[in-house]
Design a protein around this motif. Sequence first.
Motif, PDB file in Angstrom:
ATOM      1  N   LEU A 164       0.828  -1.208   0.000  1.00  0.00           N
ATOM      2  CA  LEU A 164       0.000   0.000   0.000  1.00  0.00           C
ATOM      3  C   LEU A 164       0.863   1.260   0.000  1.00  0.00           C
ATOM      4  O   LEU A 164       0.516   2.255  -0.654  1.00  0.00           O
ATOM      5  N   VAL A 165       1.974   1.230   0.729  1.00  0.00           N
ATOM      6  CA  VAL A 165       2.879   2.385   0.729  1.00  0.00           C
ATOM      7  C   VAL A 165       3.410   2.648  -0.674  1.00  0.00           C
ATOM      8  O   VAL A 165       3.447   3.796  -1.145  1.00  0.00           O
ATOM      9  N   VAL A 166       3.819   1.580  -1.364  1.00  0.00           N
ATOM     10  CA  VAL A 166       4.362   1.739  -2.720  1.00  0.00           C
ATOM     11  C   VAL A 166       3.285   2.198  -3.691  1.00  0.00           C
ATOM     12  O   VAL A 166       3.500   3.105  -4.511  1.00  0.00           O
ATOM     13  N   VAL A 167       2.091   1.598  -3.610  1.00  0.00           N
ATOM     14  CA  VAL A 167       1.017   1.944  -4.544  1.00  0.00           C
ATOM     15  C   VAL A 167       0.614   3.403  -4.406  1.00  0.00           C
ATOM     16  O   VAL A 167       0.345   4.092  -5.404  1.00  0.00           O
ATOM     17  N   HIS A 168       0.581   3.919  -3.189  1.00  0.00           N
ATOM     18  CA  HIS A 168       0.129   5.292  -2.957  1.00  0.00           C
ATOM     19  C   HIS A 168       1.269   6.303  -2.921  1.00  0.00           C
ATOM     20  O   HIS A 168       1.033   7.477  -2.606  1.00  0.00           O
ATOM     21  N   SER A 169       2.467   5.897  -3.237  1.00  0.00           N
ATOM     22  CA  SER A 169       3.600   6.810  -3.186  1.00  0.00           C
ATOM     23  C   SER A 169       3.623   7.727  -4.411  1.00  0.00           C
ATOM     24  O   SER A 169       3.022   7.443  -5.451  1.00  0.00           O
ATOM     25  N   LYS A 170       4.343   8.834  -4.284  1.00  0.00           N
ATOM     26  CA  LYS A 170       4.508   9.749  -5.411  1.00  0.00           C
ATOM     27  C   LYS A 170       5.285   9.096  -6.547  1.00  0.00           C
ATOM     28  O   LYS A 170       5.027   9.365  -7.725  1.00  0.00           O
ATOM     29  N   PHE A 171       6.224   8.238  -6.184  1.00  0.00           N
ATOM     30  CA  PHE A 171       6.982   7.533  -7.218  1.00  0.00           C
ATOM     31  C   PHE A 171       6.054   6.654  -8.046  1.00  0.00           C
ATOM     32  O   PHE A 171       6.170   6.595  -9.284  1.00  0.00           O
ATOM     33  N   SER A 172       5.128   5.972  -7.383  1.00  0.00           N
ATOM     34  CA  SER A 172       4.177   5.134  -8.110  1.00  0.00           C
ATOM     35  C   SER A 172       3.281   5.974  -9.007  1.00  0.00           C
ATOM     36  O   SER A 172       2.965   5.582 -10.141  1.00  0.00           O
ATOM     37  N   LYS A 173       2.856   7.132  -8.511  1.00  0.00           N
ATOM     38  CA  LYS A 173       2.025   8.008  -9.338  1.00  0.00           C
ATOM     39  C   LYS A 173       2.766   8.433 -10.604  1.00  0.00           C
ATOM     40  O   LYS A 173       2.143   8.616 -11.661  1.00  0.00           O
ATOM     41  N   LEU A 174       4.078   8.592 -10.503  1.00  0.00           N
ATOM     42  CA  LEU A 174       4.862   8.997 -11.666  1.00  0.00           C
ATOM     43  C   LEU A 174       5.034   7.850 -12.654  1.00  0.00           C
ATOM     44  O   LEU A 174       4.703   7.980 -13.832  1.00  0.00           O
TER      45      LEU A 174
END
Length: 716
Positions: free
Chosen positions: A502-512
């Motif tokens: 969940l941390v990775v999915v909702h991270s800014k890096f994931s959004k990019l």
Amino acid sequence: MPENGVVPASLTKTKTPDGIRNPWLLLALGAAVLGLVGSLVFGGALVASTLLDAGPVVRWALPTALMIHNLAVAAVVGSLVFAVVILPKNRVSQGRTASSKNTDEHPAFSRAMTLASLAAVVWTLAAIAVLIFTYLKQSGLAISAGTDFTRGLVFFMTDIDSGRAWLAICIFAAVVTTLCFGVRALTGLGLTLVLAVIGMVPQALIGHSASAADHQGAVNSLLLHIVGVALWFGGIVALSVVSTKLLKPEALTGKVLKRFSSLALFAFCLVFASGVVNASIRVTGWDALFNSPYGQLILIKAVATLLLGAIGLMHRQWIIPQLDKGVKSAKRVLWQLILVELVVMAATSGVAVGLSQSAPPQVTEYAPNTSPAEILSGYPLPPELTPIRWLTEWRMDWLWLTFALGAGVAYLLAVRKLRRRGDSWPVMRTVAWLVGMVAMVYVTSGPPSVYGMVLFSAHMVDHMALTMVVPIFLVLGAPVSLALKTLKPRADGSRGIREWILVVVHSKFSKLVTHPLFAAANFAGSIVIFYYSGLFGYAMRDHVGHELMILHFTITGYLFVLSLIGSDPVPYRFPYPLRLLLLLATMAFHAFFGVAIMSSTTLLQASYFGNLGKSWGVSALADQQIGGAVAWGIGEVPTVLVAIGVALMWSRSDARETKRKDRAADRNNDADLTAYNDMFAQLAEPSKARRTVPVGKNAGKNTEPKTTDSETSGEN
């Protein structure tokens, strides 16, 4: 003990070791020293060299520093694993996490980070010592303060493979040390753990692995081996250090043991399997295994590993269930077994260092008549490529085979857990995931990989499959959705696999990286940058470059396909029409790249493909043009399949929306349609009022409305 893992008070009052005291850690260190000395003497590593010998001090100091280095890096990795995925960071009170101030840190977490910080300092100092002693051993010089010594050391660190490797390890160790002292956020510590694991990669690239006949197999198996050892042995060390803090302020012993037991089982399988593979590469016959000192040390390591596996099995099958039942003697037996495990592991680590300093029985030098293909690629030239050899020529990439087996088994276990719980999971998703794993093994270990080292066309088959075939099946398997559906959230404030997803999915890096525009640009642009720069040559000549190429293009293809037809959660997705437009635009660029390669008269990486010395097949330039056709042709079939997938998802989305509106209409008696008709009725009322206004002499009288000419024109 209750299901939540809390140890009953009756257990906490028994007179058992609350943790592994410092004398036990000293005992483990003594066992490591004994294992090191015994293996060095038995393996003949202390014999003076006939050519260059730096003296007995260096012969003893180098393996000692290397042993301390290995123990320290294992402690760093183990303690960071405990801090990141096993222990809660803060105290938990009435189901809520307390303030994140340092004073509110859980005592076990603080103890783990103290261990990580101190071990990282030792890791850095030991890495520097190994760097210097390795230079002295290879140069045969003694330590001095002269300019020649300094100049030679600088040359060793910048121009010799082993020197560059140990310099990189020193840099990684120093960075990890700084982060261990300065970072307390879990996300930052997770990145620190990743850096610590990456810092072990250079060690796998040197030594016996660098000169083994199967260089890639030796490097990959050794890397898996040392990572597994760090997780296992380092975890035992961390458990020993934090054990006294697991009962304060709340009981965590049961939870921590269960979590670490699962990790230890994985690490045992990794260590034993990779050890067998690595030993089989270095020792090619039974006679050398049983009759040479090198082979006998390998047998000692294997027996010790099996003994440790048996102790771990006792933990899972006997000790932990006894703790759950509240048996008072179980805790005492548990810590006794952990003590034995710690000592045996330390002694085995000493034997491993002695083994690394001993000469293997297999010759590891190139023969005088070595072919150009073997010098460039590291392997003999394979036979001429025929249709049947697309199935028969294999060279195992143990890194990706391990990933495929682990991911496949984990997926099946998750599906079984769901079904036992009474939930369903689509069978076709399971089939798609398993097909993707099989395809990945074929591409990375099969004929596309073997011939991809000597044929540009085969390399392009390998590349296109990694980018456009394997990712389709992986995306259809929806692994993130399965993990989120299977794993239970933790209530003690720690981050498990589910929380980290969940941390990775909702991270800014994931959004990019998951944004459709970025995924498409990365998918299309990476190809041009890779093939028209030095990255292509680096991937062909260097083992690390080859593995990074596989990783990059697999992830690139996965993110692109995920943005088009994926069902796993991502921060943002385009509407279906834009998805089709993006797919067509990207594939047009891909086709242009294939046509450019087909029509090119310049050989890419001519110093590599032009000097392989092939005695069969077409010329290197003609083969490159075939590769361009492959890039164009293979890209079309997956494109059509993905486009069909987008169209089907679009159709199903419209069907679901129509059904939703129908159900809403049934619930409110077509309120939307009624409101729509009322709106038109209200719009019609002013027009009617205008048509009925009296005109002329009858204005103001109560008469019938006069009909206008426009209303009677039809009758006339």
